[in-house]
Write an enzyme that holds these catalytic residues in place. Structure first.
Site, PDB file in Angstrom:
ATOM      1  N   GLN A 236       0.248  10.778  -8.813  1.00 57.33           N
ATOM      2  CA  GLN A 236      -0.063   9.351  -8.865  1.00 57.33           C
ATOM      3  C   GLN A 236       0.784   8.654  -9.929  1.00 57.33           C
ATOM      4  O   GLN A 236       0.648   7.453 -10.123  1.00 57.33           O
ATOM      5  CB  GLN A 236      -1.552   9.151  -9.186  1.00 57.33           C
ATOM      6  CG  GLN A 236      -2.491   9.677  -8.127  1.00 57.33           C
ATOM      7  CD  GLN A 236      -3.952   9.603  -8.538  1.00 57.33           C
ATOM      8  OE1 GLN A 236      -4.634  10.624  -8.568  1.00 57.33           O
ATOM      9  NE2 GLN A 236      -4.458   8.420  -8.841  1.00 57.33           N
ATOM     10  N   ARG A 383     -11.690   7.595  -9.085  1.00 56.74           N
ATOM     11  CA  ARG A 383     -11.798   6.280  -8.472  1.00 56.74           C
ATOM     12  C   ARG A 383     -12.469   5.281  -9.411  1.00 56.74           C
ATOM     13  O   ARG A 383     -13.406   4.583  -9.051  1.00 56.74           O
ATOM     14  CB  ARG A 383     -12.573   6.344  -7.163  1.00 56.74           C
ATOM     15  CG  ARG A 383     -12.226   5.158  -6.279  1.00 56.74           C
ATOM     16  CD  ARG A 383     -12.887   5.230  -4.930  1.00 56.74           C
ATOM     17  NE  ARG A 383     -12.363   4.169  -4.093  1.00 56.74           N
ATOM     18  CZ  ARG A 383     -12.071   4.313  -2.817  1.00 56.74           C
ATOM     19  NH1 ARG A 383     -12.217   5.465  -2.223  1.00 56.74           N
ATOM     20  NH2 ARG A 383     -11.622   3.299  -2.130  1.00 56.74           N
ATOM     21  N   CYS A 384     -11.990   5.260 -10.637  1.00 54.84           N
ATOM     22  CA  CYS A 384     -12.494   4.258 -11.565  1.00 54.84           C
ATOM     23  C   CYS A 384     -11.498   4.142 -12.689  1.00 54.84           C
ATOM     24  O   CYS A 384     -10.553   4.897 -12.779  1.00 54.84           O
ATOM     25  CB  CYS A 384     -13.864   4.636 -12.104  1.00 54.84           C
ATOM     26  SG  CYS A 384     -13.831   5.924 -13.353  1.00 54.84           S
ATOM     27  N   GLU A 753     -11.778   0.386  -6.692  1.00 57.34           N
ATOM     28  CA  GLU A 753     -12.672   1.273  -7.425  1.00 57.34           C
ATOM     29  C   GLU A 753     -14.067   0.689  -7.607  1.00 57.34           C
ATOM     30  O   GLU A 753     -15.027   1.429  -7.832  1.00 57.34           O
ATOM     31  CB  GLU A 753     -12.041   1.611  -8.780  1.00 57.34           C
ATOM     32  CG  GLU A 753     -10.733   2.359  -8.572  1.00 57.34           C
ATOM     33  CD  GLU A 753      -9.991   2.621  -9.855  1.00 57.34           C
ATOM     34  OE1 GLU A 753      -9.152   3.526  -9.864  1.00 57.34           O
ATOM     35  OE2 GLU A 753     -10.235   1.932 -10.854  1.00 57.34           O
TER      36      GLU A 753
END
Ligand SMILES: Cc1cc2nc3c(=O)[nH]c(=O)nc-3n(C[C@H](O)[C@H](O)[C@H](O)COP(=O)(O)OP(=O)(O)OC[C@H]3O[C@@H](n4cnc5c(N)ncnc54)[C@H](O)[C@@H]3O)c2cc1C
Lengths: 801, 289
Positions: A236, A383-384, A753
């Protein structure tokens, strides 16, 4: 602003901001034409596989490679001893600690990398791992973080035993990593001492794993003649990987090319640098052939970055009308064997201090202690944005508990404490400046939509019949878009984001960004931003990311930063081009720049109908007819350092029915209202929200990484680890309000998110609510049927008539 | 997730398969749909040197009616069971159970014969076979023989099948008037094995239950018949109070192993609840039949 029908038609043709343009990525994925790392096949490529520790804590007495090396097809077996001369047996982590690339004298968690085998064939490599003989002396495992700092706790990290600092401040025990504090300890203490009511709750946010569909892996290819290293990798953050690889290997950054091709989901799992990558690179440098390493599912869940594992205690001080006077939070953070969480380097607990939430809280104090245990290393943002999930969970649980204590409805307690809509920008007690919000409006819209009062009436009736129905409510505020370089860096590199846009003579465009889509559809949405800013159709705009040889340096995609930071860079770069285009248009139309108005896709001379130049015409002119002294071409680069984070928010409501005899929960209704400011592509937003809600549902209802007393990880396959299919996924209802960010060039905030962050405490809120009339104030996740049934059984609710 | 080395055989007939098994008595293994065997091989819990694929053998396919019985070829897949008009009409219990097994991919390959042969206490067909009082037809070098389902399941991964034998077919009775069935399985999610499951087949004569079989899944070392509650209900007019007494007896008959699905206490309670539901479903169906 386009107003006439003709202008609206032209605008529609652009498929710019606000349009639900179909995802450009889908045709290739749907047809199986994606190109993932494991699809990469290079001539002469060989395969790596790992020998892993069966023990959570053990001393390595000996490693015998002979039998493995004797197997035909085996090219090399590398251990820490082999990496030592290269100083590559340990590697630095993003958090200032070091992590063993291959176990050096000791193993610290089950499945830890002990040796890597390289063979001409994937099957031979797997066979050879079984032939590497490792002799271990088992040591007592430390599994419970609450025991990590005991005087008689086994000492885990002998390599840093003597150090009084492992990168994040002073420490007080060999198993202690850091203490981090923020806020005002004394005023918070006195708020708690003098409050009319105080509520206090222990809660565990369990260790969970992001589990992207594609596991981690790489193909490393070192060209000995050119001295060049190319790595295809599931990352990523490819540019950061290049920097880290250069620092580790000594190969010049300009001779390293990192390519993140299509990535099958990341969710934070693909931010870090893993031993598998490093050993594949070393093997390729040593052997001079491309080396592929792809982990399997068990390896992915057992060894690569997980999230959470926060043992939190919250305390709220309030008056009897429910107005909050202070918040105190203490956290024990289990970081596992190495402190290799991935967050901005200066923030040992990430952005956890956003835990004052959507509420006007006068004073607060937070303390987080990180400890080592014999579990896999990590602590990423699943996912945050860096520990925001934990923060939102904490404050939203505490709000419910306060409401319950005071017998005030959970919607009402929130209304009484919201930061008022006219108070933005709002400075929180823990130092953040929340850019914009309108929490009252969001909550009101949700309560209206679901007929909240009727739901409460229905619940009262059900309760009188002994049925279990729960209503969950969450009004969250996130902090995303890391971030301002004055506050955020990764290994010293500021957390800016970049975009490079080139307009070709015929008006088509190629643009490259430092971010990398792992499913968010950047190819689609970045093109929409450029389309609107430049007045060129998004269909003709090509977006590329993920190749460090071509894309400008960027920090990557995680923490909802692509739109807040990358999207801003894209808009600003496009505006630079438009500014130049305006000069060219003025030159072509022989007027001054100030006489021109921008109109969707062209500049028009004010008050002279028909006198205009379209962006396409200007693009052509940029390559043959520019004003004197202007250089030709039409392109721009922007490195955007955001002035602040963005603060998306939302109001979520969930209704559950619980089967008293099995403990199964049916999510009857889930209503999610999100406010992410300006909406670039509503369809993609909705898709991201559906995905995030589904993932949130998975976390709340089933995901966990249970360890037994010996430190064995139980449940590291998808047979146990909960990935919902559409069969168990609830129906989602989505809604929105629009409160633009005042400091973002487009007013956009980032959204993908929010549904994960916001939904998780909403499920807990609903489950606990089903038992609230029986005095239950909190239940830890996961809310599996088994765990819920235990509560039912404890309360005697499953007795047969 | 890489299996060890093996040699692959694809015999054309059952006799060829039996011969191959005889040639590799210690390290030969039948592979059917592969959905129990391959996961074990990928984890290297099983490392057979010879894989004998019987999935394509025509003799092992097909569903036919033989008098009052249905004969189901061992290599009939779960999907084929679900789609079979004959099974839907004459033995819908099997359809209901098959639909609850795994996911579509697994059901497209997994076979009823493999599900039974594997001897896994978590598999669903064994309890269904016990409740139906099915016959397992097997063939070995000595020829064919029939084993009653109640004698087949001996322990975890242990069955009455000899190492040189192959299951060729299953024989189940077609449903008759007055017969009802119930199948209830609690699972955590799609693709999961049962936390606890209960299959019930009963027959009513008037309002009296003159025949009942209760079989349980994943709450013991193997699927098994819960005889105490059967005895309690046999010959009685079943009402709620009686079902409750039976449920308690079901609970007492379980000996589940603790795992991530739950501890023994939870699983016993769940077996009882699944049994309650299955008895009620079976009663309702028997009355409507
Ligand atoms: C994700 C997943 C979920 C699952 N969930 C369930 C579930 O909920 N319920 C359930 O019942 N099952 C479940 N299964 C198992 C699945 O149904 C298998 O297909 C079945 O258990 C085995 O059948 P098979 O045809 O695949 O046999 P194989 O895997 O090929 O063989 C299994 C064993 O039986 C032996 N064998 C196979 N056929 C014969 C034969 N004719 N004669 C002699 N020996 C034979 C083999 O040698 C092997 O030892 C699941 C499997 C997976 C992968």
């Amino acid at each position: 602003m386009a107003t006439t029908a003709e202008e609206l038609d032209r605008q529609a043709l652009l498929e710019g901001i606000g349009c639900s343009r179909k995802r450009k990525e889908d045709p290739r994925f749907i047809q199986g034409k994606g190109n993932y790392v494991d699809d990469v096949k290079l001539p002469g490529m060989v395969y790596a596989d790992m020998v892993r520790s069966p023990y959570a804590h053990a001393r390595i007495k000996s490693i015998n490679k002979e039998k493995a090396l004797a197997l035909p097809g085996v090219l090399a077996v590398l251990t820490a001893e082999d990496l030592k001369p290269l100083k590559l047996h340990w590697m630095p982590t993003l958090a200032g600690d070091v992590q063993a690339v291959l176990a050096d004298e000791k193993v610290h968690f089950q499945y830890q990398e002990v040796a890597v085998v390289v063979a001409t064939d994937r099957y031979i490599a797997a066979d050879a791992t079984e032939l590497v003989e490792v002799e271990y002396e088992a040591l007592p495992a430390l599994v419970d973080p609450h025991k990590a700092l005991d005087a008689d706790a086994p000492i885990l990290r002998e390599d840093v035993k003597e150090k009084d600092n492992v990168g994040q401040g002073p420490r007080k025990h060999p198993n202690h990593i850091f203490s981090w504090e923020v806020g005002d300890r004394d005023t918070t203490q006195s708020a708690l001492d003098t409050a009319e009511v105080v509520v206090k709750q222990d809660m565990l946010y369990p260790r969970v794993h992001p589990s992207p569909l594609e596991t981690c892996g790489c193909v490393a290819s070192f060209d000995k003649v050119k001295g060049q290293l190319t790595v295809y990798i599931t990352s990523q953050a490819p540019h950061i990987v290049r920097t880290v690889v250069s620092i580790l290997s000594g190969v010049a950054e300009s001779k390293i090319r990192i390519i993140s091709p299509d990535i099958g989901g990341g969710f934070g799992n693909k931010v870090g640098v893993y031993p598998g990558y490093v050993t594949a690179i070393v093997a390729s440098i040593v052997l001079g052939t491309p080396v592929k390493w792809i982990e399997d599912r068990i390896e992915n869940i057992s060894t690569t970055a997980w999230a959470r594992d926060y043992h939190m205690t919250g305390e709220l001080a309030a008056d009897i009308s429910g107005r909050i006077k202070g918040l105190r939070v203490n956290v024990l953070a289990d970081h596992g064997a190495f402190n290799s969480h991935a967050q901005p380097t200066k923030w040992p607990a990430g952005l956890f201090s956003i835990c004052t939430g959507s509420y006007d809280i006068p004073t607060a104090h937070v303390k987080v202690d990180g400890v080592y245990t014999n579990k896999s290393p990590g602590g990423v943002a699943y996912r945050c944005s860096f520990r925001v999930t934990e923060a939102v969970y904490l404050i939203e649980r505490m709000m419910d508990i306060l409401a319950q204590k005071l017998n005030i409805d959970k919607a009402e307690i929130r209304r009484r404490n919201f930061i008022k809509a006219d108070a933005f920008p709002y400075k929180t007690a823990l130092g953040w400046e929340v850019d914009s919000g309108n929490y009252q409006a969001a909550l009101a819209k949700v309560l209206d939509a679901v007929h909240y009062d009727d739901l409460r009436k229905e619940q009262a009736e059900k309760r009188s019949r002994g049925e279990l129905m729960g209503i969950g409510l969450v009004t969250f505020t996130e902090i995303v878009g890391a971030g301002p370089s004055k506050a955020c860096d990764v290994l010293g590199v500021g957390m800016f984001e970049s975009a490079e846009i080139r307009v070709h003579p015929t008006g088509s465009v190629i643009a490259r960004m430092g971010t990398i889509s792992t499913g968010q559809a950047h190819q689609t949405t970045y093109a929409q931003i450029i389309a609107t800013e430049l007045g060129l159709p998004s269909e003709d705009i090509q977006i590329e990311e993920g190749d460090t040889d071509t894309a400008p340096y960027g920090l990557g995609t995680y923490g909802s930063r692509s739109t807040p930071v990358g999207g801003a860079a894209t808009a600003v770069a496009a505006r630079k081009i438009r500014a130049k285009a305006q000069k060219i248009a003025a030159h072509l139309l022989e007027v001054s720049e100030a006489d021109l108005d921008w109109d969707v896709d062209r500049f028009k001379v004010k008050g002279v109908p028909g006198q205009e130049k379209t962006m396409k015409e200007i693009a052509w002119a940029a390559y043959n007819n520019v004003p004197d002294g202007m250089e030709m071409g039409l392109e721009a680069v922007d490195y955007y350092d955001p002035p602040n984070f963005t603060y998306p928010f939302g109001a979520y409501l969930c209704v559950v029915d619980i089967d008293k005899l099995t403990g199964e929960t049916k999510v009857r209704r889930f209503y999610a209202l999100d406010d992410c400011g300006t909406r670039i592509n509503p369809m993609i937003i909705e898709g991201q929200i559906h995905g995030g809600l589904t993932e949130g549902f998975a976390v709340a209802m089933g995901q966990e990484m249970p360890y037994d007393a010996e430190g064995n990880l139980l449940g590291n396959t998808f047979m146990d680890y909960f990935i919902p299919t559409f069969v168990e996924t609830p129906h989602w209802e989505t809604d929105y309000t629009v409160t633009p960010s005042p400091h973002h060039p487009l007013g956009a905030k980032g959204v993908a998110e929010s549904p994960h962050v916001g939904s998780i405490p909403c499920f807990t809120s609903a489950i606990v609510d089903a038992f609230a009339h029986l005095g239950v104030t909190h239940m830890d996740m996961p809310h599996s049927a088994y765990r819920v049934w235990q509560k039912i059984h404890e309360l005697g609710l499953d007795k047969q008539a | 997730m890489i299996p060890g080395e093996f040699e692959y055989h694809a015999p054309a007939t059952v006799d060829d398969a039996i011969q191959l098994l005889a040639q590799h008595p210690d390290d030969g293994k039948i592979i059917a749909g592969g959905h129990s065997l391959l996961p074990m091989m990928k984890l290297r819990f099983a490392e057979p040197a010879h894989l004998i694929n019987i999935f394509e053998i025509p003799e092992l396919k097909g569903i036919t009616e033989e008098g009052s019985m249905l004969r189901i070829g061992a290599m009939t897949t779960e999907s084929e069971l679900i789609r079979s008009a004959l099974i839907n009409q004459k033995c819908p219990l099997i359809v209901e159970a098959a639909k609850m097994i795994a996911d579509p991919q697994v059901r497209n390959r997994g076979t009823i014969g493999g599900d039974i042969a594997h001897g896994d206490p978590g598999n669903d067909h064994p309890a269904v076979m016990l409740a139906l009082d099915a016959d397992i037809v097997v063939k070995g070098p000595q020829g064919e023989r029939t084993i009653a389902a109640k004698d087949f399941f001996l322990g975890t991964y242990v069955t009455a099948l000899e190492p040189n034998e192959i299951i060729t077919a299953i024989r189940v009775p077609a449903s008759t008037p007055g017969t009802g069935y119930g199948f209830n399985k609690l699972k955590r999610k799609t693709g999961d094995f049962a936390t606890a499951g209960a299959t019930v087949v009963l027959h009513l004569k008037g309002n009296t239950c003159d025949e009942i079989r209760i079989a349980l899944t994943n709450v013991g070392p193997t699927a098994f018949r819960a005889e105490a509650p059967e005895a309690l209900l046999q010959g009685r007019e079943i009402d709620d109070a009686l079902i409750e007494q039976a449920a308690i007896k079901v609970m007492e008959s379980c000996a589940p192993a603790e795992d991530l699905r739950g501890d023994a206490e939870y699983k016993c309670h769940m077996a009882a609840e699944m049994a309650r539901r299955s008895i009620r479903d079976a009663l309702a169906r028997a009355k409507g039949n």
